[in-house]
Design an enzyme around this catalytic site. Sequence first.
Site, PDB file in Angstrom:
ATOM      1  N   SER A  98       0.851  -1.194   0.107  1.00 40.21           N
ATOM      2  CA  SER A  98       0.103   0.022   0.148  1.00 40.21           C
ATOM      3  C   SER A  98       0.698   1.198  -0.083  1.00 40.21           C
ATOM      4  O   SER A  98       2.193   1.263   0.593  1.00 40.21           O
ATOM      5  CB  SER A  98      -0.850  -0.060   1.073  1.00 40.21           C
ATOM      6  OG  SER A  98      -1.461   1.415   1.309  1.00 40.21           O
TER       7      SER A  98
ATOM      8  N   TYR B  54      -1.474  -1.027  10.496  1.00 43.47           N
ATOM      9  CA  TYR B  54      -1.749  -1.279   9.048  1.00 43.47           C
ATOM     10  C   TYR B  54      -0.465  -1.156   8.170  1.00 43.47           C
ATOM     11  O   TYR B  54       0.129  -1.766   7.485  1.00 43.47           O
ATOM     12  CB  TYR B  54      -2.851  -0.757   8.418  1.00 43.47           C
ATOM     13  CG  TYR B  54      -3.306  -0.909   6.866  1.00 43.47           C
ATOM     14  CD1 TYR B  54      -4.057  -1.843   6.518  1.00 43.47           C
ATOM     15  CD2 TYR B  54      -2.777   0.127   6.131  1.00 43.47           C
ATOM     16  CE1 TYR B  54      -4.223  -1.864   5.350  1.00 43.47           C
ATOM     17  CE2 TYR B  54      -2.972  -0.334   4.638  1.00 43.47           C
ATOM     18  CZ  TYR B  54      -3.839  -1.275   4.094  1.00 43.47           C
ATOM     19  OH  TYR B  54      -4.100  -1.606   2.948  1.00 43.47           O
TER      20      TYR B  54
END
Length: 252
Positions: free
Chosen positions: A139, A152
Amino acid sequence: MKSAQSVALVTGGAKGIGRGIVLHLASAGWKVVFCDTDRMAGEQLAASSEHDILFVQGDVASEPDVQRIISQTVNWAGGLNAVINNAGIADPHTGPVEELSLEQWQRRLNVNLTGPFLVTKHAVPHLRKAQGAIVNMASTRALQSEPESEAYAATKGGLVALTHALAVSLGPDIRANCISPGWIDTRGWQGTTEKPEPLSASDHQQHPAGRVGTPEDIAAMVAYLISPEASFITGQNFVVDGGMTRKMIYEE
């Protein structure tokens, strides 16, 4: 285009970006196996597709599940040429770090980082035979952050590092690369018939590329990275975000 005998395993393939990857690779002639914890969405996709795909329910954070997924893949397809480690807990926001529970932290680590390790571990013997490829889905949050997204961000940063470590350890037999998507609109790829509200003009215009991304944008990059045309590319992280991480954004 790959032949029908080339086999790809896509984790987290029932919805979102994973679903787009499954459909793209299958339409390009790959035999595709995909796993997901969502049985209903997985079975719906498998039943609705005219292509050569197989759904296996399982959790990538469970080593017995991963062993079963790999075994069923090879038994069904006769081999394994590519692994796309896409499964992950997508919600990045976990609240203030001082209130982040160890359970929340560990669950994201287990799925987003340990999962790709386990899948890779058990896929490697088959990938080595095929001179295959791995693509990990990280990401842009591995590179930049919003507040209250520590778990995350840590998993995605770890995935980028895991990628280049695998490339060095497994080469030249197996290539390993990483994709870091930016804003990808997955609302129409959730295995439902509900039509999402259109995004605003400003949503699109803030991107240097002029639009928000789609699952197809990521799927096309995956297809390239596991193709023979990418045989000299390994250990890299490809940011696919419409240029957003290249903008300097300051409050006026």
